[in-house]
Design an enzyme around this catalytic site. Structure first.
Site, PDB file in Angstrom:
ATOM      1  N   LYS A  79      -9.976  -1.474  25.770  1.00  0.00           N
ATOM      2  CA  LYS A  79      -9.239  -1.837  24.562  1.00  0.00           C
ATOM      3  C   LYS A  79      -8.161  -2.859  24.866  1.00  0.00           C
ATOM      4  O   LYS A  79      -7.903  -3.743  24.072  1.00  0.00           O
ATOM      5  CB  LYS A  79      -8.569  -0.585  23.988  1.00  0.00           C
ATOM      6  CG  LYS A  79      -9.358   0.125  22.925  1.00  0.00           C
ATOM      7  CD  LYS A  79      -8.421   1.113  22.228  1.00  0.00           C
ATOM      8  CE  LYS A  79      -9.208   2.239  21.577  1.00  0.00           C
ATOM      9  NZ  LYS A  79      -8.308   3.298  21.078  1.00  0.00           N
ATOM     10  N   GLU A 105      -7.915   7.157  19.272  1.00  0.00           N
ATOM     11  CA  GLU A 105      -6.516   6.856  19.027  1.00  0.00           C
ATOM     12  C   GLU A 105      -6.479   5.633  18.117  1.00  0.00           C
ATOM     13  O   GLU A 105      -7.151   4.635  18.417  1.00  0.00           O
ATOM     14  CB  GLU A 105      -5.789   6.522  20.349  1.00  0.00           C
ATOM     15  CG  GLU A 105      -4.311   6.300  20.113  1.00  0.00           C
ATOM     16  CD  GLU A 105      -3.559   5.737  21.331  1.00  0.00           C
ATOM     17  OE1 GLU A 105      -4.216   5.302  22.285  1.00  0.00           O
ATOM     18  OE2 GLU A 105      -2.321   5.727  21.274  1.00  0.00           O
ATOM     19  N   ARG A 130     -18.530   6.611  31.012  1.00  0.00           N
ATOM     20  CA  ARG A 130     -18.404   5.653  29.921  1.00  0.00           C
ATOM     21  C   ARG A 130     -19.431   4.540  30.072  1.00  0.00           C
ATOM     22  O   ARG A 130     -19.960   4.303  31.153  1.00  0.00           O
ATOM     23  CB  ARG A 130     -16.998   5.058  29.897  1.00  0.00           C
ATOM     24  CG  ARG A 130     -16.648   4.301  31.173  1.00  0.00           C
ATOM     25  CD  ARG A 130     -15.535   3.275  30.971  1.00  0.00           C
ATOM     26  NE  ARG A 130     -14.819   3.437  29.747  1.00  0.00           N
ATOM     27  CZ  ARG A 130     -13.574   3.905  29.652  1.00  0.00           C
ATOM     28  NH1 ARG A 130     -12.922   4.245  30.739  1.00  0.00           N
ATOM     29  NH2 ARG A 130     -12.968   3.988  28.499  1.00  0.00           N
TER      30      ARG A 130
END
Length: 563
Positions: free
Chosen positions: A276, A41, A266
């Site tokens: 983020k 994104e 992850r």
RNA sequence: UGUCCGAUGGUGUAACUGGCAACACGUCUGAUUUUGGUUCAGAAGAGUCUAGGUUCGAUCCCUAGUCGGACAACCA
């Protein structure tokens, strides 16, 4: 690198994702195609966790002779910006991967998604809900308590179609209506309780501008994008596992091509944060200098720090992939850079914390050029000349007045070899009124010159140095881990920002470096002999070179000292 | 009395699909070395979360439990 390739070729063990691909190739589900995608994104910079995903997606396709698309998942105009698109593309390229012509945007498919949404409505599988966000949230239930159906759930297809069309035309205020899938408000899986598919956002989109005022949600957009692009394996992180039934439901309901979603754990790296949101916070609150601050685990930060793409790829390969939660020791990342930089970097002389040495028996005004190897690991790298004179700088750490046992650098009356030069002996320690060491007076042994040593002297230590007359001043920035604890965001009742390492950046403004470094170019990497790997920072100017420390050399003496 | 996922040395991943656990990092020895780097040789460190079951044989299959994680944004 070759070693790494050999390793890849020799290893016949597959990670669990490769295993799934092999199974598909065996049962023919995707006609032996492998087509992955990396779907960031554009609302922030990529970090080392994304690097893992990039290496996974592109690496999987490479291994099975398939393709990988770059796709920007841009369905939320409020947080996404073209600046991020640019930065992300640069990072993926820098890592060494190519999407060829296949750069896509979820926003490319808005029209098709709208049509698909209408199809769901026509099939009685979606409806327009007038409830507020609060009402929807309140009636969703909890993981253990079923939700309640919306009073608008059973509108007619015609009414839903008309309402959805009006949503698109901008007839309603933001938040007034949403399109929801009609699934099961009592599902044990929260994501199946009539999830929102479209919401109204009267915001300009970085690509479609004001063409739309309704935007699809992730769950709707992602599976459709994958389907349109004929992706075979849609690889994502573990938190999307519970979304998979919805992913499959939408595609099945639409009756379109259906990729296989596969989830992996992850990356978590010790002594840093990876979300983020938190990285953005560090940037916004000026706790770091920016997304590319060399202490950041962002790809741009690592790049500025001096990391190489090879080292990051090797790191990603070494950590493997699995589904269990993990915490990778940052030492493994550091090992990966050292390993690569050791092979490719020129060795140069740089003194970070200088003390002056005067060689009293060396002729005043004399300069001689000495030959030194550029890289002992690489004979092809050749040799260069460095100036030597009566006054030189050496490292403060390389002299001790009262050395502990086992110290074999310079001390009063002690001898050391100056790398590629002569053996010297310390005769006198000159101090100022405060007792601070001003300089060391030493003798050199003329017949001990490197390569032509007939002195017969045996010394244990060899230290680096820079000739004072020719030395160039430079700023050197030393970095340490950004946080003082392994898992800064998992400390009970404490904010991760409380654990920022105050010594994560130390600036040394007056270092002495050998004159050949005057020609160093932006980004160029060196090994500062005996210290570590350093690269030229973008803050350098013709007047002042600035170096970033990438990583230190292993230091078994420092380790010994800690005991 | 929710659903889903996971559990192998300090860390991370393996174990050719059931044949008594391997590799890497890290740690520790020693050798070489004009970088206390590199390289080389070697060592220690898990008996695979627990309890049952299937089997000649289980890290691998089954059951139950324990522990850990994810899920209740009109974020992705």
């Amino acid at each position: 690198m070759d070693k790494e390739k050999d390793h890849l070729a020799l290893t016949n063990s597959l990670n669990f994702i490769e295993q799934i691909v092999e199974d598909h190739n065996t049962n023919g589900r995707f006609e032996k195609r492998v087509h992955t995608r990396f779907p960031p994104e554009p609302n922030g910079y990529l970090h080392i966790g994304h690097a893992k995903s990039i290496c996974l997606n592109f690496g999987l396709a490479q291994r099975f002779h398939g393709l990988t698309n770059l796709r920007f998942d841009d369905t939320n105009p409020e947080t996404e910006e073209a600046e991020y698109v640019e930065a992300i593309e640069q990072d993926v390229k820098w890592l060494g991967f190519s999407w060829d012509e296949r750069k896509f945007f979820a926003s490319d498919y808005f029209e098709q998604m709208y049509a698909y949404a209408s199809q769901l409505i026509r099939d009685g599988k979606a409806y327009v809900d007038d409830q507020t966000a609060e009402e929807i949230s309140a009636t969703r239930g909890t993981p253990t308590v079923p939700g309640k159906e919306s009073p608008f759930r059973n509108r007619s297809v015609e009414e839903n179609l008309a309402l959805f069309e009006q949503m698109k035309q901008g007839k309603f205020q933001e938040g007034a209506k949403v399109l929801r899938a009609k699934i099961d408000m009592a599902s044990p899986n929260m994501h199946m309780r009539d999830p929102v598919l479209y919401r109204i956002k009267k915001a300009a989109h970085h690509r479609t501008g004001n063409a739309w005022c309704i935007y699809p949600m992730y769950d709707f957009a992602h599976c459709i994008s994958d389907s349109i692009e004929r992706i075979t394996h849609s690889i994502c992180t573990l938190e999307f596992e519970v979304h998979r039934p919805l992913y499959d439901w939408i595609l099945e309901s639409l009756g379109v091509y259906q990729p296989q979603q596969i989830e992996f754990a992850r990356l978590n790296l010790s002594y840093t944060v990876m979300s983020k949101r938190k990285l953005l916070q560090l940037v916004n609150e000026k706790l770091v200098s920016g997304w590319d601050d060399p202490r950041m685990p962002t790809i741009s930060g690592l790049r500025r720090r001096g990391y190489t793409p090879e080292s990051i790829r090797n790191f990603a390969h070494r950590i493997g992939v699995a589904k269990r939660d993990n915490l990778i020791d940052v030492a493994l990342l550091e090992f990966s850079v050292r390993e690569h930089l050791n092979q490719v970097c020129s060795r140069v002389m740089a003194v970070l914390n200088p003390i002056k040495v005067v060689i009293t028996n060396y002729p005043e005004g004399k300069t001689e050029m000495l030959t030194t190897e550029n890289n002992p690991e690489d004979p092809q790298a050749g040799h260069r000349e460095i100036p030597f004179g009566r006054e030189i700088w050496i490292e403060q750490d390389d002299f001790m007045e009262n050395p502990p046992k086992g110290y074999f650098r310079l001390s009063p009356q002690g001898m050391v070899r100056l790398k590629s030069a002569y053996i010297i002996q310390c005769q006198e320690v000159v101090k100022d009124a405060q007792g601070q060491i001003q300089e060391l007076k030493c003798l050199y042994f003329e017949n001990s010159k490197s390569g032509a040593d007939t002195s017969g002297l045996k010394v244990k230590g060899t230290i680096h140095w820079v000739s004072a007359a020719e030395a160039v001043d430079a700023e050197v920035r030393l970095y340490d881990r950004l946080f003082t604890v392994e898992e800064p965001d998992k400390q009970e009742d404490k904010d991760y920002k409380e654990f920022i390492n105050p010594a994560s950046l130390v600036v040394l403004p007056h270092c002495k470096i050998e004159p050949s470094l005057r020609q160093a170019k932006l980004g160029e990497r060196f090994q500062f002999q005996r210290l570590g790997y350093f690269c030229v920072d973008k803050d350098s100017s013709p007047q002042q070179l600035v170096f970033n420390k990438t990583v230190g050399l292993k230091d078994s003496w420092a380790k010994e000292q800690k005991k």
